[in-house]
Design a protein around this motif. Structure first.
Motif, PDB file in Angstrom:
ATOM      1  N   LEU A 140      -5.167 -10.570  -3.199  1.00  0.00           N
ATOM      2  CA  LEU A 140      -5.501  -9.210  -2.816  1.00  0.00           C
ATOM      3  C   LEU A 140      -5.194  -8.963  -1.336  1.00  0.00           C
ATOM      4  CD1 LEU A 140      -8.861  -8.338  -4.638  1.00  0.00           C
ATOM      5  CD2 LEU A 140      -6.650  -7.227  -4.904  1.00  0.00           C
ATOM      6  N   MET A 141      -5.534  -9.920  -0.491  1.00  0.00           N
ATOM      7  CA  MET A 141      -5.235  -9.773   0.933  1.00  0.00           C
ATOM      8  C   MET A 141      -3.731  -9.726   1.171  1.00  0.00           C
ATOM      9  SD  MET A 141      -8.113 -12.103   2.856  1.00  0.00           S
ATOM     10  CE  MET A 141      -7.608 -13.637   2.068  1.00  0.00           C
ATOM     11  N   VAL A 142      -2.996 -10.601   0.482  1.00  0.00           N
ATOM     12  CA  VAL A 142      -1.535 -10.628   0.654  1.00  0.00           C
ATOM     13  C   VAL A 142      -0.902  -9.340   0.164  1.00  0.00           C
ATOM     14  CG1 VAL A 142       0.576 -11.780  -0.099  1.00  0.00           C
ATOM     15  CG2 VAL A 142      -1.414 -13.143   0.548  1.00  0.00           C
ATOM     16  N   LEU A 143      -1.311  -8.883  -1.027  1.00  0.00           N
ATOM     17  CA  LEU A 143      -0.725  -7.668  -1.588  1.00  0.00           C
ATOM     18  C   LEU A 143      -1.079  -6.436  -0.753  1.00  0.00           C
ATOM     19  CD1 LEU A 143      -1.432  -8.339  -5.374  1.00  0.00           C
ATOM     20  CD2 LEU A 143       0.803  -8.342  -4.264  1.00  0.00           C
ATOM     21  N   SER A 144      -2.309  -6.400  -0.246  1.00  0.00           N
ATOM     22  CA  SER A 144      -2.695  -5.263   0.599  1.00  0.00           C
ATOM     23  C   SER A 144      -1.891  -5.253   1.897  1.00  0.00           C
ATOM     24  CB  SER A 144      -4.194  -5.330   0.912  1.00  0.00           C
ATOM     25  OG  SER A 144      -4.961  -5.276  -0.276  1.00  0.00           O
ATOM     26  N   ALA A 145      -1.694  -6.447   2.485  1.00  0.00           N
ATOM     27  CA  ALA A 145      -0.882  -6.517   3.705  1.00  0.00           C
ATOM     28  C   ALA A 145       0.563  -6.124   3.416  1.00  0.00           C
ATOM     29  CB  ALA A 145      -0.948  -7.927   4.284  1.00  0.00           C
ATOM     30  N   ASN A 146       1.106  -6.599   2.300  1.00  0.00           N
ATOM     31  CA  ASN A 146       2.484  -6.228   1.944  1.00  0.00           C
ATOM     32  C   ASN A 146       2.611  -4.724   1.697  1.00  0.00           C
ATOM     33  OD1 ASN A 146       3.317  -8.862   2.127  1.00  0.00           O
ATOM     34  ND2 ASN A 146       3.170  -9.276  -0.063  1.00  0.00           N
ATOM     35  N   TRP A 147       1.577  -4.160   1.068  1.00  0.00           N
ATOM     36  CA  TRP A 147       1.594  -2.720   0.822  1.00  0.00           C
ATOM     37  C   TRP A 147       1.629  -1.946   2.144  1.00  0.00           C
ATOM     38  CZ3 TRP A 147       2.262   1.282  -2.284  1.00  0.00           C
ATOM     39  CH2 TRP A 147       1.662   2.497  -1.971  1.00  0.00           C
ATOM     40  N   ALA A 148       0.813  -2.388   3.103  1.00  0.00           N
ATOM     41  CA  ALA A 148       0.790  -1.711   4.400  1.00  0.00           C
ATOM     42  C   ALA A 148       2.132  -1.862   5.116  1.00  0.00           C
ATOM     43  CB  ALA A 148      -0.341  -2.281   5.260  1.00  0.00           C
ATOM     44  N   TYR A 149       2.704  -3.067   5.049  1.00  0.00           N
ATOM     45  CA  TYR A 149       4.002  -3.287   5.692  1.00  0.00           C
ATOM     46  C   TYR A 149       5.098  -2.429   5.051  1.00  0.00           C
ATOM     47  CZ  TYR A 149       1.915  -7.323   8.005  1.00  0.00           C
ATOM     48  OH  TYR A 149       1.129  -8.141   8.773  1.00  0.00           O
ATOM     49  N   VAL A 150       5.094  -2.400   3.723  1.00  0.00           N
ATOM     50  CA  VAL A 150       6.114  -1.610   3.021  1.00  0.00           C
ATOM     51  C   VAL A 150       5.939  -0.123   3.315  1.00  0.00           C
ATOM     52  CG1 VAL A 150       6.877  -0.886   0.736  1.00  0.00           C
ATOM     53  CG2 VAL A 150       6.512  -3.302   1.198  1.00  0.00           C
ATOM     54  N   LYS A 151       4.694   0.329   3.410  1.00  0.00           N
ATOM     55  CA  LYS A 151       4.439   1.735   3.718  1.00  0.00           C
ATOM     56  C   LYS A 151       4.968   2.088   5.111  1.00  0.00           C
ATOM     57  CE  LYS A 151       0.739   5.166   3.583  1.00  0.00           C
ATOM     58  NZ  LYS A 151      -0.730   5.369   3.392  1.00  0.00           N
ATOM     59  N   ASP A 152       4.676   1.208   6.086  1.00  0.00           N
ATOM     60  CA  ASP A 152       5.208   1.441   7.444  1.00  0.00           C
ATOM     61  C   ASP A 152       6.732   1.358   7.459  1.00  0.00           C
ATOM     62  OD1 ASP A 152       2.663   1.756   8.380  1.00  0.00           O
ATOM     63  OD2 ASP A 152       2.448  -0.312   9.057  1.00  0.00           O
ATOM     64  N   ALA A 153       7.269   0.426   6.654  1.00  0.00           N
ATOM     65  CA  ALA A 153       8.724   0.293   6.598  1.00  0.00           C
ATOM     66  C   ALA A 153       9.370   1.544   6.009  1.00  0.00           C
ATOM     67  CB  ALA A 153       9.107  -0.934   5.775  1.00  0.00           C
ATOM     68  N   CYS A 154       8.709   2.143   5.015  1.00  0.00           N
ATOM     69  CA  CYS A 154       9.246   3.380   4.429  1.00  0.00           C
ATOM     70  C   CYS A 154       9.250   4.509   5.461  1.00  0.00           C
ATOM     71  CB  CYS A 154       8.411   3.771   3.214  1.00  0.00           C
ATOM     72  SG  CYS A 154       8.668   2.711   1.777  1.00  0.00           S
ATOM     73  N   ARG A 155       8.183   4.587   6.244  1.00  0.00           N
ATOM     74  CA  ARG A 155       8.133   5.618   7.284  1.00  0.00           C
ATOM     75  C   ARG A 155       9.230   5.393   8.323  1.00  0.00           C
ATOM     76  NH1 ARG A 155       1.589   5.929   8.481  1.00  0.00           N
ATOM     77  NH2 ARG A 155       0.993   6.878   6.489  1.00  0.00           N
ATOM     78  N   MET A 156       9.413   4.134   8.708  1.00  0.00           N
ATOM     79  CA  MET A 156      10.468   3.825   9.664  1.00  0.00           C
ATOM     80  C   MET A 156      11.844   4.129   9.085  1.00  0.00           C
ATOM     81  SD  MET A 156      11.121   2.798  12.708  1.00  0.00           S
ATOM     82  CE  MET A 156       9.561   2.071  13.215  1.00  0.00           C
ATOM     83  N   GLN A 157      12.002   3.837   7.803  1.00  0.00           N
ATOM     84  CA  GLN A 157      13.273   4.103   7.149  1.00  0.00           C
ATOM     85  C   GLN A 157      13.566   5.596   7.096  1.00  0.00           C
ATOM     86  OE1 GLN A 157      14.327   1.795   3.538  1.00  0.00           O
ATOM     87  NE2 GLN A 157      14.471   3.784   2.550  1.00  0.00           N
ATOM     88  N   LYS A 158      12.535   6.402   6.788  1.00  0.00           N
ATOM     89  CA  LYS A 158      12.714   7.854   6.779  1.00  0.00           C
ATOM     90  C   LYS A 158      13.049   8.366   8.182  1.00  0.00           C
ATOM     91  CE  LYS A 158       9.670   8.774   2.850  1.00  0.00           C
ATOM     92  NZ  LYS A 158       8.393   9.415   2.395  1.00  0.00           N
ATOM     93  N   TYR A 159      12.371   7.797   9.191  1.00  0.00           N
ATOM     94  CA  TYR A 159      12.646   8.210  10.570  1.00  0.00           C
ATOM     95  C   TYR A 159      14.082   7.900  10.954  1.00  0.00           C
ATOM     96  CZ  TYR A 159      12.667   8.000  15.670  1.00  0.00           C
ATOM     97  OH  TYR A 159      12.989   8.154  16.985  1.00  0.00           O
ATOM     98  N   GLU A 160      14.560   6.716  10.565  1.00  0.00           N
ATOM     99  CA  GLU A 160      15.938   6.345  10.876  1.00  0.00           C
ATOM    100  C   GLU A 160      16.927   7.251  10.152  1.00  0.00           C
ATOM    101  OE1 GLU A 160      17.102   4.240  13.009  1.00  0.00           O
ATOM    102  OE2 GLU A 160      15.154   3.501  13.689  1.00  0.00           O
ATOM    103  N   ASP A 161      16.611   7.606   8.900  1.00  0.00           N
ATOM    104  CA  ASP A 161      17.505   8.499   8.152  1.00  0.00           C
ATOM    105  C   ASP A 161      17.570   9.886   8.794  1.00  0.00           C
ATOM    106  OD1 ASP A 161      18.002   6.466   6.390  1.00  0.00           O
ATOM    107  OD2 ASP A 161      16.525   7.136   4.901  1.00  0.00           O
ATOM    108  N   ILE A 162      16.403  10.415   9.193  1.00  0.00           N
ATOM    109  CA  ILE A 162      16.382  11.736   9.844  1.00  0.00           C
ATOM    110  C   ILE A 162      17.101  11.693  11.181  1.00  0.00           C
ATOM    111  CG2 ILE A 162      14.868  13.468  10.876  1.00  0.00           C
ATOM    112  CD1 ILE A 162      12.806  12.759   8.732  1.00  0.00           C
TER     113      ILE A 162
END
Length: 271
Positions: free
Chosen positions: A225-247
């Motif tokens: 649960l700790m690993v999956l929650s951390a991965n979820w947070a990382y992936v969420k931040d990565a998606c935001r960064m990816q959208k920022y880079e695309d824009i």
């Protein structure tokens, strides 16, 4: 020398892509499930022998649901648990590899999709449910440990206190019905043989190890649960960064097009 450096860099890159947290949780899960299933199965088999040999119980003919039928059902449940969590551990390891690859290759060609985020959220929910299930399994496994501890205590008190007449009635634990009296007392020969046998001690310790295995599986689920929650947070931040880079890339392309258009207009006007 160049080949050696290239091989070294390749090894470092491969080791960097291993999800070590998920790997530790998977090892702990497999160890806990193996202890619970293996020791639990053998402890149930030992319980059947003890009931038949010392308590003189026999299987009921027909489809009657007795204690032996329940033990057989528990054995099949153990088989299902072993197979299910073997597959589930592999799935979680694969998810950990993909999530680690998504974070490592954020600025590369790898794109984090909405489906990948949904899969991560689904694993979090499923792991939480499995953690609750393992908590229930741990609580249920403590019951036979408590029963065998009482039986072991009676055997010990009999050897310490001479002339003590202690009895263990299976109706106390719901193993037999109220109308069926199946008890064993310290003055009986069966009780003395049971206390002197290694089968009782072995079955008791097997249940203890099975309880420890169920506890290890709970810890593994919490770790997941700790690993999956951390991965979820990382992936969420990565998606935001990816959208920022695309824009940002899109805006830079638009500015470049505007600049090119104006340069062409000036060149045409000059001509």
């Amino acid at each position: 020398m160049t080949d050696l450096e290239g091989c070294f860099e390749c090894c470092i890159k491969c080791l960097g892509g291993i999800p070590y947290a998920s790997l530790i949780a998977t090892i702990l899960l497999y160890a806990g499930v193996a202890l619970f299933c293996g020791c639990g199965h053998e402890a149930l088999s030992g319980t059947v022998n003890i009931l038949q040999t010392y308590f003189e119980m026999a299987r009921t003919a027909g489809d009657t649901l007795d204690v032996f039928t329940m033990i057989d059902i528990f054995k099949y449940v153990i088989y299902g648990i072993a197979a299910a969590f073997f597959v589930y551990g592999i799935l979680l390891m694969v998810e950990g590899f993909f999530t680690t690859g998504a974070i490592k290759d954020l600025y590369g060609d790898f794109k984090i999709t909405t489906c990948g985020r949904c899969v991560s959220a689904w694993f979090i929910m499923l792991t939480y449910l499995f953690m609750l299930a393992w908590l229930g399994v741990t609580a249920f496994t403590s019951l036979p440990v408590y029963m065998y501890f009482n039986l072991w205590t009676i055997c010990r008190n009999t050897t310490l206190v001479e002339g003590a007449n202690l009895c263990l009635d299976l109706r106390q634990f719901g193993i037999v019905t109220i109308g069926e009296e199946k008890k064993i007392c310290t003055v009986s020969e069966n009780f003395l043989r049971m206390c002197e046998s290694t089968e009782l001690n072995m079955t008791f310790h097997l249940f203890i190890v099975a309880l420890a295995g169920a506890g290890a599986a709970v810890i593994a689920m919490v770790h997941y649960l700790m690993v999956l929650s951390a991965n979820w947070a990382y992936v969420k931040d990565a998606c935001r960064m990816q959208k920022y880079e695309d824009i940002k890339s899109k805006e830079e392309q638009e500015l470049h097009d505007i600049h090119s258009t104006r340069s062409k207009e000036r060149l045409n006007a000059y001509t």
